[in-house]
Motif scaffolding. Structure first.
Motif, PDB file in Angstrom:
ATOM      1  N   VAL A 405       0.890  -1.411   0.142  1.00 38.18           N
ATOM      2  CA  VAL A 405       0.050  -0.010  -0.050  1.00 38.18           C
ATOM      3  C   VAL A 405       0.784   1.289   0.151  1.00 38.18           C
ATOM      4  CG1 VAL A 405      -1.691   1.409   1.292  1.00 38.18           C
ATOM      5  CG2 VAL A 405      -1.885  -1.162   0.986  1.00 38.18           C
ATOM      6  N   LEU A 406       1.962   1.210   0.603  1.00 34.94           N
ATOM      7  CA  LEU A 406       2.693   2.605   0.776  1.00 34.94           C
ATOM      8  C   LEU A 406       3.989   2.449  -0.137  1.00 34.94           C
ATOM      9  CD1 LEU A 406       2.846   2.937   4.812  1.00 34.94           C
ATOM     10  CD2 LEU A 406       1.208   3.733   3.302  1.00 34.94           C
ATOM     11  N   GLY A 407       4.304   1.387  -0.762  1.00 32.77           N
ATOM     12  CA  GLY A 407       5.155   1.326  -1.672  1.00 32.77           C
ATOM     13  C   GLY A 407       6.626   1.663  -1.210  1.00 32.77           C
ATOM     14  N   CYS A 408       7.089   1.286   0.022  1.00 34.09           N
ATOM     15  CA  CYS A 408       8.108   1.760   0.923  1.00 34.09           C
ATOM     16  C   CYS A 408       9.026   0.459   1.038  1.00 34.09           C
ATOM     17  CB  CYS A 408       7.722   2.517   2.057  1.00 34.09           C
ATOM     18  SG  CYS A 408       6.664   1.322   3.250  1.00 34.09           S
ATOM     19  N   ASP A 409      10.413   0.923   1.593  1.00 34.29           N
ATOM     20  CA  ASP A 409      11.222  -0.090   2.034  1.00 34.29           C
ATOM     21  C   ASP A 409      10.978  -0.331   3.407  1.00 34.29           C
ATOM     22  OD1 ASP A 409      12.907  -0.448  -0.099  1.00 34.29           O
ATOM     23  OD2 ASP A 409      13.902   1.268   0.158  1.00 34.29           O
ATOM     24  N   CYS A 410      11.601  -1.451   4.013  1.00 25.56           N
ATOM     25  CA  CYS A 410      11.087  -1.928   5.581  1.00 25.56           C
ATOM     26  C   CYS A 410      12.578  -2.045   6.086  1.00 25.56           C
ATOM     27  CB  CYS A 410      10.340  -3.235   5.327  1.00 25.56           C
ATOM     28  SG  CYS A 410       8.636  -2.654   4.962  1.00 25.56           S
ATOM     29  N   LEU A 411      12.599  -1.703   7.275  1.00 27.83           N
ATOM     30  CA  LEU A 411      13.749  -2.066   8.302  1.00 27.83           C
ATOM     31  C   LEU A 411      13.169  -2.734   9.358  1.00 27.83           C
ATOM     32  CD1 LEU A 411      16.271   0.986   8.328  1.00 27.83           C
ATOM     33  CD2 LEU A 411      16.446  -0.984   7.386  1.00 27.83           C
ATOM     34  N   LEU A 412      13.546  -4.084   9.537  1.00 31.55           N
ATOM     35  CA  LEU A 412      13.151  -4.807  10.847  1.00 31.55           C
ATOM     36  C   LEU A 412      14.376  -4.814  11.759  1.00 31.55           C
ATOM     37  CD1 LEU A 412      11.111  -7.702   8.829  1.00 31.55           C
ATOM     38  CD2 LEU A 412      10.267  -5.350   9.806  1.00 31.55           C
ATOM     39  N   LEU A 413      14.339  -4.193  12.709  1.00 32.97           N
ATOM     40  CA  LEU A 413      15.308  -3.982  13.793  1.00 32.97           C
ATOM     41  C   LEU A 413      15.030  -4.362  14.968  1.00 32.97           C
ATOM     42  CD1 LEU A 413      16.395  -0.271  12.904  1.00 32.97           C
ATOM     43  CD2 LEU A 413      17.075  -2.272  11.438  1.00 32.97           C
ATOM     44  N   GLY A 414      15.561  -5.629  15.386  1.00 29.92           N
ATOM     45  CA  GLY A 414      15.100  -6.196  16.775  1.00 29.92           C
ATOM     46  C   GLY A 414      16.323  -6.243  17.638  1.00 29.92           C
ATOM     47  N   TRP A 415      15.754  -5.585  19.124  1.00 34.84           N
ATOM     48  CA  TRP A 415      16.417  -5.577  20.032  1.00 34.84           C
ATOM     49  C   TRP A 415      16.656  -6.657  21.044  1.00 34.84           C
ATOM     50  CZ3 TRP A 415      18.559  -2.177  17.132  1.00 34.84           C
ATOM     51  CH2 TRP A 415      18.166  -1.074  16.671  1.00 34.84           C
ATOM     52  N   GLY A 416      15.455  -7.473  20.792  1.00 37.97           N
ATOM     53  CA  GLY A 416      15.092  -8.463  21.833  1.00 37.97           C
ATOM     54  C   GLY A 416      16.356  -9.743  21.448  1.00 37.97           C
ATOM     55  N   LEU A 417      15.983 -10.504  22.318  1.00 42.72           N
ATOM     56  CA  LEU A 417      16.794 -11.758  22.310  1.00 42.72           C
ATOM     57  C   LEU A 417      15.637 -13.204  21.995  1.00 42.72           C
ATOM     58  CD1 LEU A 417      19.482 -11.411  25.153  1.00 42.72           C
ATOM     59  CD2 LEU A 417      19.746 -11.293  22.649  1.00 42.72           C
ATOM     60  N   SER A 418      16.182 -14.183  21.401  1.00 42.15           N
ATOM     61  CA  SER A 418      15.434 -15.059  21.178  1.00 42.15           C
ATOM     62  C   SER A 418      14.883 -16.170  22.122  1.00 42.15           C
ATOM     63  CB  SER A 418      16.196 -16.283  20.098  1.00 42.15           C
ATOM     64  OG  SER A 418      17.360 -16.800  20.910  1.00 42.15           O
ATOM     65  N   ASP A 419      15.534 -15.681  23.392  1.00 42.64           N
ATOM     66  CA  ASP A 419      15.170 -16.375  24.476  1.00 42.64           C
ATOM     67  C   ASP A 419      14.262 -15.329  25.475  1.00 42.64           C
ATOM     68  OD1 ASP A 419      17.048 -14.978  25.472  1.00 42.64           O
ATOM     69  OD2 ASP A 419      17.987 -16.506  26.783  1.00 42.64           O
ATOM     70  N   ALA A 422       8.613 -14.332  24.432  1.00 43.84           N
ATOM     71  CA  ALA A 422       7.549 -13.698  23.900  1.00 43.84           C
ATOM     72  C   ALA A 422       6.372 -14.914  23.885  1.00 43.84           C
ATOM     73  CB  ALA A 422       7.989 -13.285  22.329  1.00 43.84           C
ATOM     74  N   HIS A 423       5.324 -14.533  24.245  1.00 42.60           N
ATOM     75  CA  HIS A 423       4.047 -14.989  24.251  1.00 42.60           C
ATOM     76  C   HIS A 423       4.210 -16.211  25.348  1.00 42.60           C
ATOM     77  CE1 HIS A 423       2.648 -14.238  19.756  1.00 42.60           C
ATOM     78  NE2 HIS A 423       3.327 -12.944  20.340  1.00 42.60           N
ATOM     79  N   SER A 424       4.951 -16.199  26.040  1.00 40.04           N
ATOM     80  CA  SER A 424       5.160 -17.548  27.078  1.00 40.04           C
ATOM     81  C   SER A 424       5.402 -16.767  28.392  1.00 40.04           C
ATOM     82  CB  SER A 424       6.510 -18.054  27.019  1.00 40.04           C
ATOM     83  OG  SER A 424       6.491 -18.713  25.756  1.00 40.04           O
ATOM     84  N   PRO A 425       5.032 -17.561  29.602  1.00 33.63           N
ATOM     85  CA  PRO A 425       5.587 -16.957  30.689  1.00 33.63           C
ATOM     86  C   PRO A 425       6.882 -16.411  30.998  1.00 33.63           C
ATOM     87  CG  PRO A 425       4.273 -18.928  30.992  1.00 33.63           C
ATOM     88  CD  PRO A 425       4.881 -18.649  29.636  1.00 33.63           C
ATOM     89  N   ASN A 426       7.309 -15.523  31.811  1.00 34.48           N
ATOM     90  CA  ASN A 426       8.476 -14.973  32.143  1.00 34.48           C
ATOM     91  C   ASN A 426       8.964 -14.234  30.881  1.00 34.48           C
ATOM     92  OD1 ASN A 426       8.427 -15.841  34.802  1.00 34.48           O
ATOM     93  ND2 ASN A 426       8.800 -17.851  34.080  1.00 34.48           N
ATOM     94  N   GLU A 427       8.142 -13.585  30.306  1.00 30.71           N
ATOM     95  CA  GLU A 427       8.641 -12.834  29.088  1.00 30.71           C
ATOM     96  C   GLU A 427       9.615 -11.708  29.716  1.00 30.71           C
ATOM     97  OE1 GLU A 427       6.934  -9.334  25.750  1.00 30.71           O
ATOM     98  OE2 GLU A 427       5.571 -10.856  26.709  1.00 30.71           O
ATOM     99  N   LYS A 428      10.697 -11.407  28.877  1.00 27.22           N
ATOM    100  CA  LYS A 428      11.603 -10.471  29.684  1.00 27.22           C
ATOM    101  C   LYS A 428      12.262  -9.516  28.321  1.00 27.22           C
ATOM    102  CE  LYS A 428      15.521 -13.537  28.962  1.00 27.22           C
ATOM    103  NZ  LYS A 428      16.153 -12.986  28.017  1.00 27.22           N
ATOM    104  N   PHE A 429      12.882  -8.484  28.698  1.00 27.27           N
ATOM    105  CA  PHE A 429      13.839  -7.687  27.826  1.00 27.27           C
ATOM    106  C   PHE A 429      15.147  -7.229  28.587  1.00 27.27           C
ATOM    107  CE2 PHE A 429      13.815  -3.517  25.019  1.00 27.27           C
ATOM    108  CZ  PHE A 429      14.685  -4.192  24.093  1.00 27.27           C
ATOM    109  N   ARG A 430      16.288  -7.572  28.088  1.00 30.40           N
ATOM    110  CA  ARG A 430      17.440  -7.095  28.647  1.00 30.40           C
ATOM    111  C   ARG A 430      17.504  -5.414  28.836  1.00 30.40           C
ATOM    112  NH1 ARG A 430      23.064  -9.727  26.698  1.00 30.40           N
ATOM    113  NH2 ARG A 430      22.054 -11.598  27.821  1.00 30.40           N
ATOM    114  N   VAL A 431      17.610  -5.355  29.793  1.00 27.24           N
ATOM    115  CA  VAL A 431      17.455  -3.418  30.273  1.00 27.24           C
ATOM    116  C   VAL A 431      18.907  -2.780  29.295  1.00 27.24           C
ATOM    117  CG1 VAL A 431      17.906  -1.876  31.860  1.00 27.24           C
ATOM    118  CG2 VAL A 431      16.686  -3.757  32.629  1.00 27.24           C
TER     119      VAL A 431
END
Length: 453
Positions: A405-419, A422-431
Motif C-alpha cells: 500500500v505504501l510502496g516503501c522499504d522496510c527495516l526490521l530492527l530487533g533489539w530482543g533476544l530469542s530467549d 515472547a508469548h510465554s510466561p516470564n517474558e523479558k527484555f534485557r535492560v
C-alpha cells in the motif's frame, strides 16, 4: 545528544515500567479499558514531547498516529509498533507478576517487555529525547502504534489504503523481532507468512460407551489423528497437493552466508529443553526456521479432560493448527489444497468441518538500500558489533501490506533476544539492550538523513 540519552536512562526505564503495568490484552474483552489506557499512555508520551498526535478510533482498539514536523527535502520514516500484548496465562508459571515489572539479573520481566512495548518505546524515547534537546530532527518521523497486532491487525489492514497519504513514507522501521544471538545484533529482511485453521471431526450424535460401541463406529479422535498425521511425513515434508509449487529454492550464496553464523544445534536444543532437534531433511536449523514452510499443531481437544478415566468414544474431536509460509505462497491457495487433502484422507464414518482463521503471505525486504546501510552503521555504533542479515520465522502480517500500500522499504530492527519468552510466561527484555536500542534509534535518524557520499 548521546550524553543526554545516558543521563535519562533511569527515567527511560521508569517510563517502560509504567507502560508495562497496564494489562493491555487485546484478545480479552474484559481488558478493553486497560487497552484504552495503554493507548492513552503512549499518545500522551508522544504529545508531551511536541509531536502532533491523533488517537484514531476503529471498530476495535484505536490507532495512535503521530508525527514530527516535515523537513524540506528530507526523507520520511514511519515507525510501526503495537501497544497490545498477549494473554499472560498460565499465571502460576510466572516468577513475578506479569504486570508487575521486575528487574532480575539485568533483565526486565513483564508481559509486553519485548513484544512490543519495550522495543517500540526505544524509538519513541529517541525521538522525544531529540526534540526535548531542542535540536531539529534532520528528517520527518511518523509513528503508527496500534492496539490489535496480537489479534491480527484486521482494522488497521482495512483502514490502511485510506490512510496511505497520511502515512506516506520512504521507509517503515519496525522493532518487534530479535537479535541473532546474545551480543550479535541483526537486521531482519524476511518474515514467513502464516495460515491458521481449526478442524473439527464429528462422529456419533453423543459420547458412546467404548465397551458397548468400540469396534462398531469410527472414533472421531482417532480419525482426527489420522488426518493430522497425513499432512506431514516422518522427514518433515508437508504432503498437501501442490504445497511446494511456489516455494523457491534458497540461493546458494544466502545459504553459505547463514552457515557462517555461529549457530550450534546442541546449544539451540538445550535452550528449548529438548534432547534432539527435528525438521525437514536437507536443511540447516536456521534455514528450516527462517526460509522453509512448516506445519504445526497448536492445540488438541477431545473427550474426557478431567481427573481419572472415562472410557468413551467422543462425539467430537478438534485441532487448531497453523502453517508458516515462505514468500510467494498464497494462504488462499493453501486453503484449497488443504480442503482437497482432507476430503481425500478422511476416514469413513465421520464428518469434518474446517474453520479458516487468518492468513498472511511472507515478505522479503531489500538489503542493498541506503536505509539498510544506515541501520548497519547505527547499530554497529550503539552495540559495538556489526549486525548480520537474517530472516525471521515468525509473522508480522501488516509488514507485507505496508510494502503493497505504501510502496516503501522496510527495516526490521530487533533489539530482543530469542530467549525473551515472547508469548510465554516470564517474558523479558534485557535492560542494556533497551538502552542500546534507544541509542541505535537516535543514531539511525542521523544516518538516514546524512548518507555517506
Amino acid at each position: 545528544m548521546l550524553t543526554d540519552l545516558h543521563a535519562e536512562r533511569p527515567q527511560h526505564l521508569e517510563d517502560l515500567m509504567q507502560w508495562l503495568r497496564i494489562p493491555s490484552v487485546s484478545s480479552d474483552s474484559r481488558r478493553k479499558d486497560d487497552v484504552q489506557q495503554a493507548c492513552q499512555w503512549i499518545a500522551t508520551k508522544l504529545g508531551s514531547a511536541g509531536l502532533k498526535v491523533d488517537v484514531m478510533p476503529t471498530e476495535g482498539h484505536p490507532l495512535v498516529i503521530a508525527e514530527t514536523p516535515p523537513v524540506d527535502g528530507g526523507p520520511v520514516v514511519l515507525v510501526y509498533g503495537h501497544y497490545d500484548v498477549q494473554p499472560a496465562e498460565p499465571l502460576d508459571h510466572w516468577i513475578s507478576g506479569p504486570f508487575d515489572p521486575t528487574v532480575r539479573d539485568g533483565d526486565l520481566f513483564a508481559r509486553g517487555a519485548t513484544d512490543d512495548k519495550g522495543q517500540v518505546l526505544t524509538h519513541v524515547q529517541s525521538v522525544c529525547q531529540w526534540m526535548s534537546a531542542g535540536n531539529p530532527l534532520p528528517l520527518q518521523i511518523k509513528f503508527l502504534i496500534e492496539g490489535e497486532e496480537e489479534v491480527g491487525s484486521a482494522n488497521l489492514e482495512r483502514l490502511l489504503p485510506e490512510l496511505s497519504d497520511r502515512l506516506a513514507c520512504d521507509c517503515v522501521v519496525i522493532s518487534d523481532s530479535s537479535q541473532y544471538g546474545d551480543g550479535q545484533p541483526a537486521i531482519t529482511y524476511g518474515l514467513r507468512g502464516i495460515a491458521t485453521y481449526e478442524l473439527t471431526v464429528s462422529g456419533p450424535s453423543q459420547d458412546l460407551h467404548s465397551g458397548s460401541f468400540g469396534g462398531a463406529v469410527m472414533n472421531p479422535a482417532i480419525a482426527l489423528c489420522h488426518l493430522l498425521s497425513s499432512m506431514v511425513d516422518s522427514d518433515g515434508v508437508i504432503q498437501l497437493p501442490g504445497f511446494y509449487d511456489d516455494v523457491e529454492d534458497l540461493p546458494e550464496d544466502q545459504r553459505d552466508q547463514w552457515r557462517q553464523l555461529p549457530q550450534s544445534d546442541e546449544a539451540f536444543a538445550k535452550s528449548v529443553g529438548v534432547e534432539q532437534l527435528f525438521g525437514e531433511t536437507g536443511y540447516t536449523t536456521d534455514e528450516r526456521r527462517w526460509a522453509r514452510p512448516t506445519f504445526d499443531i497448536n492445540g488438541l481437544t477431545s473427550g474426557h479432560q478431567g481427573e481419572g478415566v472415562k472410557t468413551i468414544i467422543p462425539a467430537l474431536a478438534s485441532a487448531k493448527f497453523s502453517f508458516r509460509l515462505v514468500p510467494h505462497q498464497d494462504p488462499e491457495r493453501l486453503t484449497n489444497q488443504l480442503r482437497e487433502h482432507l476430503a481425500a484422507h478422511v476416514p469413513v464414518g465421520v464428518a469434518w468441518d474446517l474453520k479458516v482463521d487468518h492468513g498472511a503471505p511472507g515478505m522479503l525486504a531489500r538489503i542493498d538500500t541506503p536505509f539498510a546501510r544506515a541501520a548497519e552503521a547505527a547499530i554497529e555504533q550503539a552495540f559495538g558489533t556489526r549486525p548480520v542479515f537474517i530472516r525471521e520465522g515468525g509473522s508480522i502480517p501488516i509488514v507485507t501490506r505496508f510494502q503493497e500500500v505504501l510502496g516503501c522499504d522496510c527495516l526490521l530492527l530487533g533489539w530482543g533476544l530469542s530467549d525473551d519468552n515472547a508469548h510465554s510466561p516470564n517474558e523479558k527484555f534485557r535492560v542494556q539492550d533497551y538502552y542500546r536500542g534507544i541509542e541505535a534509534s537516535a543514531r539511525l535518524w542521523n544516518e538516514i538523513a546524512n548518507p555517506p557520499e
